[in-house]
Design a protein around this motif. Structure first.
Motif, short mmCIF file in Angstrom:
data_model
loop_
_atom_site.label_atom_id
_atom_site.label_comp_id
_atom_site.label_asym_id
_atom_site.label_seq_id
_atom_site.Cartn_x
_atom_site.Cartn_y
_atom_site.Cartn_z
N VAL A 70 9.87 9.32 4.19
CA VAL A 70 8.40 9.40 4.10
C VAL A 70 7.81 7.99 4.19
O VAL A 70 6.88 7.73 4.95
N ALA A 71 8.36 7.08 3.40
CA ALA A 71 7.86 5.70 3.39
C ALA A 71 8.14 4.99 4.70
O ALA A 71 7.30 4.25 5.22
N ARG A 81 0.83 -1.21 0.00
CA ARG A 81 0.00 0.00 0.00
C ARG A 81 0.87 1.25 0.00
O ARG A 81 0.57 2.24 -0.70
N ILE A 82 1.95 1.24 0.76
CA ILE A 82 2.84 2.39 0.81
C ILE A 82 3.58 2.56 -0.51
O ILE A 82 3.70 3.67 -1.04
N LEU A 83 4.05 1.47 -1.07
CA LEU A 83 4.73 1.55 -2.37
C LEU A 83 3.79 2.09 -3.44
O LEU A 83 4.19 2.93 -4.27
N SER A 84 2.54 1.67 -3.43
CA SER A 84 1.55 2.18 -4.39
C SER A 84 1.28 3.66 -4.17
O SER A 84 1.18 4.44 -5.13
N ALA A 85 1.16 4.05 -2.90
CA ALA A 85 0.90 5.46 -2.58
C ALA A 85 2.05 6.35 -3.03
O ALA A 85 1.83 7.42 -3.61
N VAL A 141 0.66 11.64 0.40
CA VAL A 141 0.96 10.20 0.48
C VAL A 141 0.09 9.54 1.55
O VAL A 141 -0.53 8.49 1.31
N LEU A 142 0.02 10.17 2.71
CA LEU A 142 -0.76 9.60 3.82
C LEU A 142 -2.24 9.51 3.49
O LEU A 142 -2.94 8.61 3.95
N SER A 143 -2.72 10.43 2.65
CA SER A 143 -4.14 10.42 2.28
C SER A 143 -4.51 9.20 1.46
O SER A 143 -5.69 8.83 1.38
N GLU A 144 -3.52 8.58 0.84
CA GLU A 144 -3.75 7.35 0.08
C GLU A 144 -3.90 6.14 1.01
O GLU A 144 -4.39 5.09 0.60
N LEU A 145 -3.45 6.31 2.27
CA LEU A 145 -3.38 5.19 3.20
C LEU A 145 -4.44 5.25 4.30
O LEU A 145 -4.87 4.21 4.78
#
Length: 205
Positions: free
Chosen positions: A57-58, A15-19, A85-89
């Motif tokens: 960040v990651a 999920r983080i890599l995708s974000a 980035v965090l909004s994607e998670l």
């Protein structure tokens, strides 16, 4: 960036890599630095502040154990990249910036990429955002001499605070997890270097 700076350095959460792959980092850096936007180092964004390197960040996102239902607070909006980035998670992201021009720039950048689940506030991030508490996750992108009590108090039970703690030269990235009894489990994650957290419960100017 994702392949060579994140996967290669041990970031495994898909999920983080995708974000990180989904957010256009070049939109969040000043024009003269856009060619460096995807390199693995921090970049100046004005007012003595920086946008963190992609790996950090990651790393902080991964350490925060963010789920899709999380209510998240970020301290130190900067240009808005980390919040994007965090909004994607997370389900919703509240983010606080003390420097008004940066807060306004962040709002503009986030609007440009249509991030409707991020809310930018101007204020002293070391005090958190009591009106929106409790939070499942709090991420601080500036170093504090200790974990601010206001932020620890605004964590939900089981919530995580990820924060750099130390002086100008030596900082540890720590994760505080709030246990059911109300005390905290503390884990040392890494050694880092961040700009100082300026505020009532951080460093003073």
């Amino acid at each position: 960036m994702v392949e060579h700076q994140l996967k290669a350095r041990g970031i495994k959460d898909s999920r983080i890599l995708s974000a990180m792959g989904a957010i256009p980092r070049h939109l969040f850096v000043p024009e003269p630095l856009k060619e460096q936007a995807y390199e693995d180092h921090p970049l100046a964004i004005g007012y003595g502040q920086t946008i963190s390197q992609p790996y950090i960040v990651a790393r902080m996102a991964e350490a925060s154990l963010i789920t899709p239902s999380c209510k998240l607070l970020e301290i130190g909006t900067g240009s808005g990249y980390n919040a994007a980035v965090l909004s994607e998670l997370a389900k919703v992201v509240y983010t606080i910036e003390r420097i008004e021009p940066l807060a306004e720039d962040a709002k503009s950048h986030l609007k440009e990429i249509q991030k409707s689940n991020v809310f930018v506030f101007l204020g002293d991030g070391s005090l958190g955002l009591i009106d929106k508490a409790p939070f499942d996750v709090i991420i601080v992108t500036a170093a504090s001499p200790e974990a601010p009590k206001s932020l620890l108090n605004q964590l939900a039970k089981g919530g995580r605070l990820v924060i750099p703690v130390g002086d100008a030269l030596t900082q540890k990235l720590l994760r505080y997890t709030k246990k059911a009894e109300g005390d905290f489990e503390v884990a040392v994650l890494d050694f880092v270097r961040f700009v100082p957290l300026i505020g009532k419960e951080g460093w003073t100017l």
